[in-house]
Design an enzyme around this catalytic site. Sequence first.
Site, mmCIF file in Angstrom:
data_model
loop_
_atom_site.group_PDB
_atom_site.id
_atom_site.type_symbol
_atom_site.label_atom_id
_atom_site.label_comp_id
_atom_site.label_asym_id
_atom_site.label_seq_id
_atom_site.Cartn_x
_atom_site.Cartn_y
_atom_site.Cartn_z
ATOM 1 C CG ASP A 138 -1.978 -1.052 1.200
ATOM 2 O OD1 ASP A 138 -2.425 -1.409 0.099
ATOM 3 O OD2 ASP A 138 -2.373 -1.533 2.271
ATOM 4 C CG ASP A 163 -6.702 -1.529 -1.470
ATOM 5 O OD1 ASP A 163 -6.911 -2.731 -1.711
ATOM 6 O OD2 ASP A 163 -5.843 -1.131 -0.660
#
Length: 190
Positions: A138, A163
């Site tokens: 991330d 995401d």
Amino acid sequence: MMNRIAKQRILVAAIVLLAVAIDQIIKVYIKTNFALGEAREITSWFYLCFVENDGMAFGIEWFSKLLLTLFRIVAVGVLCWYCNRLIVRGTEGNTPVHTGYLTMVALIIAGALGNIIDCVFYGKIYGYAGWMYGKVVDMFYFPLIRNAAGECLFFRPVFNFADSCITIAVAMILIWFTKDLNASLGNEKK
């Protein structure tokens, strides 16, 4: 000349391939150019920040790593089957699926697939875990609201492009494509 089914299948494949490529390019760049935990300020409200997580979107952890990876793989398989059903549906006397809805389903598939790649391969490629136990990379951090001490009050999660694809597509379906979703689910039950 290509028929509608072939064009829609190519569209879905192109969206999935492009989104997964963008996701993986960003992740490999972050993984190879940032130290774990390193953050670089782009603006006062946007940072690139290298974190890894075992969980779902936004670092949520509900299941074991292996179960989550297997769930993602099954979910992508089901979504691919569903997407193909949507495309073929128009040849069975039903109204063809809207391109926008098909695009949103393709983005959900791409997002899930992008995170599956991390889980299945990254542990082995980068030498910290076995197959199926890799961590999701991330990097996007948006500390939009801070208190007087500078601590982030809103929006804490660090997330990735995959995401974002899933979140945006689900939101768009709920806002603009609810009829398409309901119609497709109603047709699948027949």
